[in-house]
Design a protein around this motif. Structure first.
Motif, PDB file in Angstrom:
ATOM      1  N   PHE A 267       0.861  -1.360  -0.011  1.00  0.00           N
ATOM      2  CA  PHE A 267       0.003   0.175   0.022  1.00  0.00           C
ATOM      3  C   PHE A 267       0.862   1.335   0.128  1.00  0.00           C
ATOM      4  O   PHE A 267       0.550   2.300  -0.726  1.00  0.00           O
ATOM      5  CB  PHE A 267      -1.107  -0.094   1.180  1.00  0.00           C
ATOM      6  CG  PHE A 267      -1.929   1.048   1.342  1.00  0.00           C
ATOM      7  CD1 PHE A 267      -3.306   1.047   0.702  1.00  0.00           C
ATOM      8  CD2 PHE A 267      -1.419   2.160   2.198  1.00  0.00           C
ATOM      9  CE1 PHE A 267      -4.102   1.935   0.626  1.00  0.00           C
ATOM     10  CE2 PHE A 267      -2.525   3.172   2.228  1.00  0.00           C
ATOM     11  CZ  PHE A 267      -3.772   3.322   1.684  1.00  0.00           C
TER      12      PHE A 267
ATOM     13  N   LEU B 140       1.660   3.990  -3.358  1.00  0.00           N
ATOM     14  CA  LEU B 140       0.750   5.261  -3.112  1.00  0.00           C
ATOM     15  C   LEU B 140       1.131   6.511  -4.114  1.00  0.00           C
ATOM     16  O   LEU B 140       0.286   6.862  -4.811  1.00  0.00           O
ATOM     17  CB  LEU B 140       1.297   6.078  -1.859  1.00  0.00           C
ATOM     18  CG  LEU B 140       0.447   5.561  -0.649  1.00  0.00           C
ATOM     19  CD1 LEU B 140       1.059   6.157   0.983  1.00  0.00           C
ATOM     20  CD2 LEU B 140      -0.973   5.832  -0.629  1.00  0.00           C
ATOM     21  N   PRO B 141       2.304   6.580  -4.826  1.00  0.00           N
ATOM     22  CA  PRO B 141       2.527   7.499  -5.828  1.00  0.00           C
ATOM     23  C   PRO B 141       2.373   6.996  -7.173  1.00  0.00           C
ATOM     24  O   PRO B 141       2.103   7.804  -8.019  1.00  0.00           O
ATOM     25  CB  PRO B 141       4.175   8.067  -5.764  1.00  0.00           C
ATOM     26  CG  PRO B 141       4.513   7.209  -4.668  1.00  0.00           C
ATOM     27  CD  PRO B 141       3.748   6.141  -4.194  1.00  0.00           C
TER      28      PRO B 141
ATOM     29  N   HIS C 125      -5.713   5.077  -6.752  1.00  0.00           N
ATOM     30  CA  HIS C 125      -6.142   4.819  -5.227  1.00  0.00           C
ATOM     31  C   HIS C 125      -6.055   3.559  -4.909  1.00  0.00           C
ATOM     32  O   HIS C 125      -5.551   2.634  -5.980  1.00  0.00           O
ATOM     33  CB  HIS C 125      -7.752   5.075  -5.295  1.00  0.00           C
ATOM     34  CG  HIS C 125      -8.335   5.290  -3.869  1.00  0.00           C
ATOM     35  ND1 HIS C 125      -7.984   6.350  -3.089  1.00  0.00           N
ATOM     36  CD2 HIS C 125      -9.084   4.564  -3.256  1.00  0.00           C
ATOM     37  CE1 HIS C 125      -8.474   6.143  -2.009  1.00  0.00           C
ATOM     38  NE2 HIS C 125      -9.211   5.187  -2.146  1.00  0.00           N
ATOM     39  N   SER C 126      -5.866   3.283  -3.557  1.00  0.00           N
ATOM     40  CA  SER C 126      -5.522   1.896  -3.092  1.00  0.00           C
ATOM     41  C   SER C 126      -6.287   1.569  -1.800  1.00  0.00           C
ATOM     42  O   SER C 126      -6.899   2.589  -1.221  1.00  0.00           O
ATOM     43  CB  SER C 126      -3.904   1.982  -2.934  1.00  0.00           C
ATOM     44  OG  SER C 126      -3.615   3.053  -2.147  1.00  0.00           O
ATOM     45  N   TYR C 127      -6.574   0.410  -1.399  1.00  0.00           N
ATOM     46  CA  TYR C 127      -7.358  -0.137  -0.422  1.00  0.00           C
ATOM     47  C   TYR C 127      -6.316  -0.947   0.303  1.00  0.00           C
ATOM     48  O   TYR C 127      -5.896  -1.864  -0.404  1.00  0.00           O
ATOM     49  CB  TYR C 127      -8.625  -0.656  -0.976  1.00  0.00           C
ATOM     50  CG  TYR C 127      -9.504   0.258  -1.496  1.00  0.00           C
ATOM     51  CD1 TYR C 127     -10.466   0.976  -1.004  1.00  0.00           C
ATOM     52  CD2 TYR C 127      -9.295   0.378  -3.083  1.00  0.00           C
ATOM     53  CE1 TYR C 127     -11.379   1.658  -1.592  1.00  0.00           C
ATOM     54  CE2 TYR C 127     -10.328   1.180  -3.545  1.00  0.00           C
ATOM     55  CZ  TYR C 127     -11.526   2.027  -2.897  1.00  0.00           C
ATOM     56  OH  TYR C 127     -12.056   2.744  -3.488  1.00  0.00           O
ATOM     57  N   ILE C 128      -6.503  -1.197   1.545  1.00  0.00           N
ATOM     58  CA  ILE C 128      -6.155  -2.494   2.386  1.00  0.00           C
ATOM     59  C   ILE C 128      -7.514  -2.929   3.042  1.00  0.00           C
ATOM     60  O   ILE C 128      -8.233  -2.268   3.589  1.00  0.00           O
ATOM     61  CB  ILE C 128      -5.529  -2.340   3.385  1.00  0.00           C
ATOM     62  CG1 ILE C 128      -4.008  -1.599   3.013  1.00  0.00           C
ATOM     63  CG2 ILE C 128      -5.249  -3.407   4.253  1.00  0.00           C
ATOM     64  CD1 ILE C 128      -2.984  -1.454   3.897  1.00  0.00           C
TER      65      ILE C 128
ATOM     66  N   ARG D  92      -9.711  -4.547   5.265  1.00  0.00           N
ATOM     67  CA  ARG D  92      -9.688  -4.908   6.757  1.00  0.00           C
ATOM     68  C   ARG D  92     -10.957  -5.605   7.303  1.00  0.00           C
ATOM     69  O   ARG D  92     -10.843  -6.221   8.469  1.00  0.00           O
ATOM     70  CB  ARG D  92      -9.766  -3.859   7.604  1.00  0.00           C
ATOM     71  CG  ARG D  92      -8.460  -2.823   7.409  1.00  0.00           C
ATOM     72  CD  ARG D  92      -7.146  -3.176   7.876  1.00  0.00           C
ATOM     73  NE  ARG D  92      -6.086  -2.215   7.600  1.00  0.00           N
ATOM     74  CZ  ARG D  92      -4.880  -2.068   8.255  1.00  0.00           C
ATOM     75  NH1 ARG D  92      -4.446  -3.522   8.776  1.00  0.00           N
ATOM     76  NH2 ARG D  92      -3.830  -1.432   7.740  1.00  0.00           N
TER      77      ARG D  92
ATOM     78  N   GLU E   2     -15.820  -0.171  -5.908  1.00  0.00           N
ATOM     79  CA  GLU E   2     -15.282   1.397  -6.129  1.00  0.00           C
ATOM     80  C   GLU E   2     -13.809   1.271  -6.950  1.00  0.00           C
ATOM     81  O   GLU E   2     -13.632   2.172  -7.713  1.00  0.00           O
ATOM     82  CB  GLU E   2     -15.011   1.754  -4.634  1.00  0.00           C
ATOM     83  CG  GLU E   2     -16.055   2.536  -3.723  1.00  0.00           C
ATOM     84  CD  GLU E   2     -15.491   3.106  -2.352  1.00  0.00           C
ATOM     85  OE1 GLU E   2     -16.373   3.406  -1.728  1.00  0.00           O
ATOM     86  OE2 GLU E   2     -14.437   3.291  -2.376  1.00  0.00           O
TER      87      GLU E   2
ATOM     88  N   LEU F 235     -13.555   3.538  -9.869  1.00  0.00           N
ATOM     89  CA  LEU F 235     -12.466   4.564  -9.962  1.00  0.00           C
ATOM     90  C   LEU F 235     -11.424   4.562 -11.108  1.00  0.00           C
ATOM     91  O   LEU F 235     -10.840   5.417 -11.573  1.00  0.00           O
ATOM     92  CB  LEU F 235     -11.525   4.616  -8.519  1.00  0.00           C
ATOM     93  CG  LEU F 235     -12.399   5.323  -7.200  1.00  0.00           C
ATOM     94  CD1 LEU F 235     -11.642   5.109  -6.022  1.00  0.00           C
ATOM     95  CD2 LEU F 235     -12.520   6.623  -7.721  1.00  0.00           C
TER      96      LEU F 235
END
Lengths: 109, 569
Positions: free
Chosen positions: B129, B133-134, B138-141, B143, B154, B158
């Motif tokens: 993650f 980032l750059p 977008h990104s997700y973990i 949980r 999403e 996106l």
């Protein structure tokens, strides 16, 4: 040149890191910052320094991040010489935004 | 993004997070995934068989990411790649950066160590993650396994909306084995009706008043599926146009209004037209340094109208006199309507001038000698393959020769790594493109440097009998670097010699492909016939002059009017 931003972040994983990383990658350095939880999200207040980069372009780049709910660039008033002054001003202004006497430029998403 | 509306289903059985993930992917109409299994992602691989989703096992995760990129570009749909935690995930990084810089919609799903182990330096744990980032939109973990449907919906939304880009979904192992309600409640997203931007009238007035107007068309047109609207506007106005590397095919490169590709290896006509124009209508392009050369001397007499899906690109590098941010199709259509209601200035002299430029600086194919002249071979390849040709390029001299000399009639039929310049892109991208567009003739054009970056994917072609044809232009060196060392580093050739390359035809045969080698000009016609008519994956190994250079060339730091020319070999 010093510029001040007020950025509303959603409470999502990585929102702060993603935003700060973008700001630094785009050639701005963070002089001062303050973060506080507010209304289900976070309010990030920043004083940034840049040489030759346009803060309005930066604001657009920040505003396209999915974690960012809004970006406002605050025009410094003469007495706002430090970030603490800006934060103080923001603190005064935020609860009654319609009475905001400063000049804020809303950057649409 | 609008608020999601949950579409609940009545199924109350429980399934694992991994099976829920696969079920969601099917609901999202995913038909193909490119990936490579490993420890942390094994529950997902356990759920994949008989799921109705085709999994393509690449031989390296970078191949999976780039294949997903090629699949997405060719099809216009979201590409999906899958990898395990740690090294599997980090091997995706170049592919994700590639998709980010070229705005390609890709969803990357990575395994992760269990949430209880995250942050403990566990086996194959890496902060994917944070690392990405750059280089992701977008990104997700994830949980909570119950979030899988929302996160995936999403992520796909996106990746494709607005300016597309890659989205990462990092999936801890405990989430994939947790039992959750089997019902799939995918959020849906309301896309607002696209509206033209304010400023259309002013832009149309500027266009009508211009004496030397020029369209500058970029890769955003492909991403927005706006090629029909762009062509309609170009034809309605009669204005000439130039295209970027990624914009090629927005208007067919042999269209009468096309002056060609601008930029460092563009043609002289296109670059001169840009320098002489008085109005530049920039459409889905971003003033990339490879296109503009010395920025403050680019199009010095031009006012600028800038249309782009991404408001952050407008006035980033060049001031726009009129900014039209937003939906490209809506803006192009509105601009056409407004322009057609006006009385435009006569531009016949300008049109005739750009036509003369194009004629004067037309490509020449009369290079002396018997060695194979790569530009002529590529021109013939595109002619012989016909309109269903889909080209996937690697990076280097051959990439520029393809852009210069192949006729390209559709933007999604020319896949090239424009932003990141990823050597090794071509083979996996072509593989992904063929799976997306099985009816097209897919030809990968590669070099002897690039092909070795992802040579292992020949095994993927063989395994699935993916009918990709490869033209390998072999100059026994890193040709573009050698060219720059020759021109700008006083001929100090440093680490560019690849004269000990393997026998590529033999190597391809070892992988199970058909292959031939040619090294004389009189062999080209027959070899292209063989390549285009043979059945199954095949490779044509073409030895070319090691001293061949790409001309013309705008030297670094110079404006685009200062193009170098040299000997054709």
């Amino acid at each position: 040149m010093s510029v001040q931003f007020e950025i509303r972040l959603s409470l999502t994983e990585g929102a702060l890191l993603r935003t700060l990383g973008l700001i630094q990658r785009r050639g701005f350095s963070v002089d001062e910052m303050a973060l506080r939880n507010q209304q289900g999200g976070q309010l990030l207040s920043l004083s940034l320094e840049s040489e030759g980069r346009c803060p309005n372009i930066l604001a657009r780049q920040i505003s396209r991040l999915h974690d960012v709910e809004s970006v406002e660039r605050l025009e410094s008033e003469s007495w706002q010489t430090t970030m603490a002054d800006c934060v103080h001003a923001l603190g005064k202004l935020l609860p009654v935004r319609e009475q905001n006497s400063g000049v804020a430029i809303e950057m649409g998403r | 993004m609008s608020m999601p509306e949950l579409q609940a289903q009545s199924d109350t059985a429980t399934i694992s997070g991994a099976r829920l993930l696969v079920r969601c992917l099917r609901e999202l109409k995913v038909d193909t995934i490119f990936g490579y299994p490993g420890g942390a992602i094994m529950p997902v691989y356990d759920a994949l068989p008989n799921s109705g989703i085709r999994h393509i096992l690449t031989r390296h995760e970078q191949g999976a990411a780039l294949a997903a990129d090629g699949y997405a570009r060719a099809s216009g749909r979201v590409g999906v790649c899958l990898a395990t935690s740690g090294p599997g995930a980090t091997n995706l990084v170049t592919g994700l950066a590639n998709s980010m810089l070229d705005s390609v919609p890709v969803v990357a799903i990575t395994g992760q160590v269990a949430t209880s182990l995250m942050g403990t330096d566990a086996f194959q744990e890496v902060d994917m993650f944070g690392i990405t980032l750059p280089i992701v939109k977008h990104s997700y973990i994830v949980r909570d396994a119950a979030d899988i449907p929302r996160v995936l919906a999403e992520a796909f939304h996106l990746a494709a909306e607005g300016r597309p880009g890659p989205v990462l979904v990092d999936l801890p192992k405990d989430i994939t084995v947790a039992q959750v309600n089997a019902s799939v409640s995918l959020p849906t997203f309301n896309t607002p009706e696209p509206k033209p931007s304010p400023g259309i009238e002013l832009a149309a007035e500027m266009m009508a008043a211009a004496r030397r107007p020029l369209f500058y068309l970029g890769g955003g047109i492909e991403m927005a599926f706006a090629e029909d609207a762009a062509r309609a506007l170009v034809e309605a106005t009669g204005f000439p146009c130039v295209m970027t590397l990624k914009g090629l095919g927005a208007v067919p490169t042999d269209h009468p209004n096309s002056v060609g590709m601008l930029g460092m290896h563009g043609n002289q006509a296109a670059n001169l037209a840009v320098q002489e124009c008085d109005l530049l209508i920039v459409t889905g392009a971003r003033f990339d340094d490879r296109a503009t050369g010395k920025l403050d001397e680019f199009a010095p007499g031009a006012r600028v109208i800038h249309l782009d899906a991404d408001a952050a690109e407008i006035s980033k590098l060049r001031h726009a006199d009129v900014a039209l941010a937003g939906d490209l199709i809506a803006n192009l259509n509105a601009l056409k309507q407004a322009f057609c209601a006006m009385q435009p200035s006569p531009i016949e002299r300008w049109r005739s001038h750009t036509g003369e430029l194009r004629e004067k600086h037309a490509w020449r194919y009369d290079a002396p000698g018997e060695t194979i002249y790569a530009p002529a071979l590529l021109r013939d390849l595109a002619e012989q393959a016909g309109d269903d040709l889909l080209l996937a390029c690697d990076v280097g001299q051959h990439q520029m020769w393809v852009a210069q000399h192949c006729r390209i009639r559709h933007p999604r039929r020319h896949l090239t790594s424009g932003g990141l310049g990823t050597m090794g892109y071509g083979l996996p991208a072509g593989l992904g493109a063929k799976l997306a567009c099985p009816d097209n003739t897919v030809v990968v054009v590669s070099g002897d440097g690039s092909i070795m970056m992802n040579i292992q994917e020949l095994a993927t072609l063989k395994r699935y009998q993916i009918d990709v044809r490869i033209v390998l232009l072999d100059n026994a060196s890193l040709g573009m670097v050698r060219q720059w060392q020759e021109l700008f580093f006083d001929g100090n050739y440093s680490e560019i010699d690849l004269s000990d390359n393997p026998d590529f035809a033999e190597l391809a045969r070892v992988f199970g492909l058909q292959a031939r080698t040619i090294d004389r000009r009189d062999q080209v016609g027959g070899a292209l016939d063989w390549l285009l008519t043979s059945t199954g994956p095949s490779l044509l190994h073409v030895r070319i002059d090691p001293q061949a250079n790409v001309w013309p060339l705008v030297p670094p730091g110079k404006n685009n009017a200062n193009m170098m020319e040299g000997e054709q070999r």
